[in-house]
Motif scaffolding. Structure first.
Motif, mmCIF file in Angstrom:
data_model
loop_
_atom_site.group_PDB
_atom_site.id
_atom_site.type_symbol
_atom_site.label_atom_id
_atom_site.label_comp_id
_atom_site.label_asym_id
_atom_site.label_seq_id
_atom_site.Cartn_x
_atom_site.Cartn_y
_atom_site.Cartn_z
ATOM 1 N N GLN A 167 0.830 -1.207 0.000
ATOM 2 C CA GLN A 167 0.000 0.000 0.000
ATOM 3 C C GLN A 167 0.864 1.257 0.000
ATOM 4 O O GLN A 167 0.690 2.150 0.822
ATOM 5 C CB GLN A 167 -0.976 -0.013 1.179
ATOM 6 C CG GLN A 167 -1.971 -1.152 1.111
ATOM 7 C CD GLN A 167 -2.914 -1.197 2.292
ATOM 8 O OE1 GLN A 167 -2.660 -0.612 3.344
ATOM 9 N NE2 GLN A 167 -4.000 -1.925 2.132
ATOM 10 N N HIS A 168 1.843 1.290 -0.907
ATOM 11 C CA HIS A 168 2.766 2.424 -1.125
ATOM 12 C C HIS A 168 3.668 2.708 0.078
ATOM 13 O O HIS A 168 4.212 3.793 0.202
ATOM 14 C CB HIS A 168 1.988 3.688 -1.505
ATOM 15 C CG HIS A 168 1.078 3.481 -2.669
ATOM 16 N ND1 HIS A 168 1.547 3.276 -3.940
ATOM 17 C CD2 HIS A 168 -0.277 3.403 -2.741
ATOM 18 C CE1 HIS A 168 0.526 3.107 -4.755
ATOM 19 N NE2 HIS A 168 -0.589 3.170 -4.066
ATOM 20 N N GLU A 169 3.830 1.733 0.957
ATOM 21 C CA GLU A 169 4.695 1.905 2.126
ATOM 22 C C GLU A 169 5.664 0.736 2.206
ATOM 23 O O GLU A 169 5.282 -0.410 1.987
ATOM 24 C CB GLU A 169 3.839 1.975 3.400
ATOM 25 C CG GLU A 169 4.610 2.416 4.612
ATOM 26 C CD GLU A 169 3.707 2.633 5.823
ATOM 27 O OE1 GLU A 169 4.182 3.287 6.766
ATOM 28 O OE2 GLU A 169 2.565 2.159 5.848
ATOM 29 N N ASN A 170 6.925 1.017 2.528
ATOM 30 C CA ASN A 170 7.922 -0.041 2.694
ATOM 31 C C ASN A 170 7.671 -0.792 3.987
ATOM 32 O O ASN A 170 7.446 -0.180 5.036
ATOM 33 C CB ASN A 170 9.328 0.560 2.708
ATOM 34 C CG ASN A 170 9.708 1.108 1.361
ATOM 35 O OD1 ASN A 170 9.724 0.379 0.380
ATOM 36 N ND2 ASN A 170 9.995 2.393 1.297
ATOM 37 N N LYS A 171 7.724 -2.127 3.880
ATOM 38 C CA LYS A 171 7.486 -2.984 5.043
ATOM 39 C C LYS A 171 8.517 -4.101 5.064
ATOM 40 O O LYS A 171 9.036 -4.510 4.026
ATOM 41 C CB LYS A 171 6.093 -3.626 4.965
ATOM 42 C CG LYS A 171 4.940 -2.655 4.914
ATOM 43 C CD LYS A 171 4.513 -2.229 6.270
ATOM 44 C CE LYS A 171 3.283 -1.348 6.194
ATOM 45 N NZ LYS A 171 2.477 -1.411 7.378
ATOM 46 N N MET A 172 8.796 -4.604 6.266
ATOM 47 C CA MET A 172 9.668 -5.762 6.424
ATOM 48 C C MET A 172 8.879 -6.870 7.105
ATOM 49 O O MET A 172 7.967 -6.604 7.880
ATOM 50 C CB MET A 172 10.936 -5.425 7.191
ATOM 51 C CG MET A 172 10.761 -5.111 8.638
ATOM 52 S SD MET A 172 12.330 -4.955 9.549
ATOM 53 C CE MET A 172 13.205 -3.754 8.611
ATOM 54 N N LEU A 173 9.240 -8.096 6.776
ATOM 55 C CA LEU A 173 8.541 -9.254 7.305
ATOM 56 C C LEU A 173 9.163 -9.696 8.623
ATOM 57 O O LEU A 173 10.370 -9.915 8.704
ATOM 58 C CB LEU A 173 8.612 -10.413 6.301
ATOM 59 C CG LEU A 173 7.918 -11.703 6.708
ATOM 60 C CD1 LEU A 173 6.411 -11.506 6.834
ATOM 61 C CD2 LEU A 173 8.233 -12.805 5.699
ATOM 62 N N LEU A 174 8.323 -9.833 9.645
ATOM 63 C CA LEU A 174 8.754 -10.423 10.906
ATOM 64 C C LEU A 174 7.976 -11.713 11.116
ATOM 65 O O LEU A 174 6.795 -11.799 10.773
ATOM 66 C CB LEU A 174 8.495 -9.484 12.086
ATOM 67 C CG LEU A 174 9.369 -8.246 12.183
ATOM 68 C CD1 LEU A 174 9.137 -7.544 13.516
ATOM 69 C CD2 LEU A 174 10.836 -8.548 12.022
ATOM 70 N N LEU A 175 8.652 -12.693 11.673
ATOM 71 C CA LEU A 175 8.066 -13.993 11.963
ATOM 72 C C LEU A 175 8.107 -14.229 13.463
ATOM 73 O O LEU A 175 9.089 -13.883 14.118
ATOM 74 C CB LEU A 175 8.863 -15.094 11.254
ATOM 75 C CG LEU A 175 9.094 -14.918 9.758
ATOM 76 C CD1 LEU A 175 10.071 -15.961 9.247
ATOM 77 C CD2 LEU A 175 7.788 -14.984 9.006
ATOM 78 N N LYS A 176 7.052 -14.817 14.004
ATOM 79 C CA LYS A 176 7.030 -15.133 15.438
ATOM 80 C C LYS A 176 7.369 -16.604 15.618
ATOM 81 O O LYS A 176 6.668 -17.488 15.125
ATOM 82 C CB LYS A 176 5.666 -14.828 16.049
ATOM 83 C CG LYS A 176 5.682 -14.853 17.552
ATOM 84 C CD LYS A 176 4.400 -14.293 18.115
ATOM 85 C CE LYS A 176 4.534 -14.039 19.599
ATOM 86 N NZ LYS A 176 3.284 -13.485 20.135
ATOM 87 N N ARG A 177 8.483 -16.852 16.296
ATOM 88 C CA ARG A 177 8.987 -18.221 16.490
ATOM 89 C C ARG A 177 8.039 -19.030 17.367
ATOM 90 O O ARG A 177 7.485 -18.513 18.338
ATOM 91 C CB ARG A 177 10.363 -18.205 17.154
ATOM 92 C CG ARG A 177 11.409 -17.474 16.382
ATOM 93 C CD ARG A 177 12.499 -18.215 15.733
ATOM 94 N NE ARG A 177 12.760 -19.570 16.115
ATOM 95 C CZ ARG A 177 13.026 -20.515 15.214
ATOM 96 N NH1 ARG A 177 13.014 -20.245 13.943
ATOM 97 N NH2 ARG A 177 13.306 -21.724 15.597
ATOM 98 N N THR A 178 7.892 -20.284 17.020
ATOM 99 C CA THR A 178 7.106 -21.208 17.836
ATOM 100 C C THR A 178 7.807 -21.409 19.180
ATOM 101 O O THR A 178 7.201 -21.327 20.232
ATOM 102 C CB THR A 178 6.961 -22.565 17.103
ATOM 103 O OG1 THR A 178 6.330 -22.322 15.850
ATOM 104 C CG2 THR A 178 6.147 -23.542 17.912
ATOM 105 N N SER A 179 9.111 -21.649 19.126
ATOM 106 C CA SER A 179 9.915 -21.843 20.330
ATOM 107 C C SER A 179 10.333 -20.475 20.858
ATOM 108 O O SER A 179 11.054 -19.739 20.192
ATOM 109 C CB SER A 179 11.146 -22.680 19.986
ATOM 110 O OG SER A 179 12.019 -22.758 21.077
#
Length: 157
Positions: A17-29
Motif C-alpha cells: 500500500q505504497h509503504e515499505n514494510k519488512m517481514l517479521l516472523l514469530k517463532r514457535t519456540s
C-alpha cells in the motif's frame, strides 16, 4: 566457547500500500519476533541457504536478492557459542501469500519503527536499521546484488 559461522539471516522487504514494510516472523519456540534465519547445509553457499530457508519458512521467492553487507552476531548463553550469520536482503512482491512452516506461529509486515518495538534483541534492531538505511532510504549498491538467474535456479527445493 565455540565460534559458529554456518548461519544466515535476512530481512524480507516489500512495498505494501505504497509503504515499505519488512517481514517479521514469530517463532514457535520462545514466541519472539525475528527475521528469516537458519543454518547453511553441506555444499550450500550462504545465499543459497538463505533462499532455501526463506522458501521453507514462508514459501516466498524474492525477485531480487542482496548481500546486506552485514554480519549479525550474538552469543548464545545456553550453548556457550558465538554465532555469526551472513546477512541478506530479499525483495518480494506484496501480492504473494506468506505460508508459515512449523517453526513460526505468526507473521507481520512492519514498518521499521514497528519492527524495532517488536524484536527483543539489540543486534536485531541494529541489523534492521542497517537494512533500512542502505536498502530502503537509499537505493542499494549494485555491487551487493546477486544475479537474477541465480534466484530462479531452484533445483534444491
Amino acid at each position: 566457547m565455540k565460534l559458529l559461522t554456518n548461519y544466515v539471516s535476512g530481512v524480507v522487504l516489500t512495498k505494501y500500500q505504497h509503504e515499505n514494510k519488512m517481514l517479521l516472523l514469530k517463532r514457535t519456540s520462545g514466541e519472539y519476533w525475528c527475521q528469516v534465519a537458519g543454518k547453511i547445509e553441506k555444499k550450500e553457499l550462504a545465499w543459497q541457504a538463505f533462499l532455501r530457508e526463506l522458501y521453507e519458512e514462508t514459501q516466498l521467492s524474492p525477485y531480487e536478492l542482496y548481500n546486506a553487507d552485514y554480519l549479525q552476531t550474538f552469543y548464545d548463553l545456553h550453548t556457550d557459542k558465538i554465532i555469526v550469520a551472513a546477512g541478506f536482503v530479499a525483495l518480494c512482491n506484496s501480492n504473494h501469500n506468506v505460508v508459515l512452516n512449523h517453526e513460526h506461529i505468526d507473521y507481520r509486515w512492519c514498518t521499521l519503527e514497528e519492527a524495532l518495538k517488536l524484536v527483543p534483541f539489540p543486534n536485531q534492531r541494529k541489523f534492521y536499521q542497517h537494512v533500512w538505511q542502505y536498502f530502503v532510504s537509499q537505493s542499494p549498491c549494485s555491487h551487493l546484488k546477486l544475479e537474477c538467474s541465480a534466484l530462479h535456479h531452484r533445483d534444491d527445493y
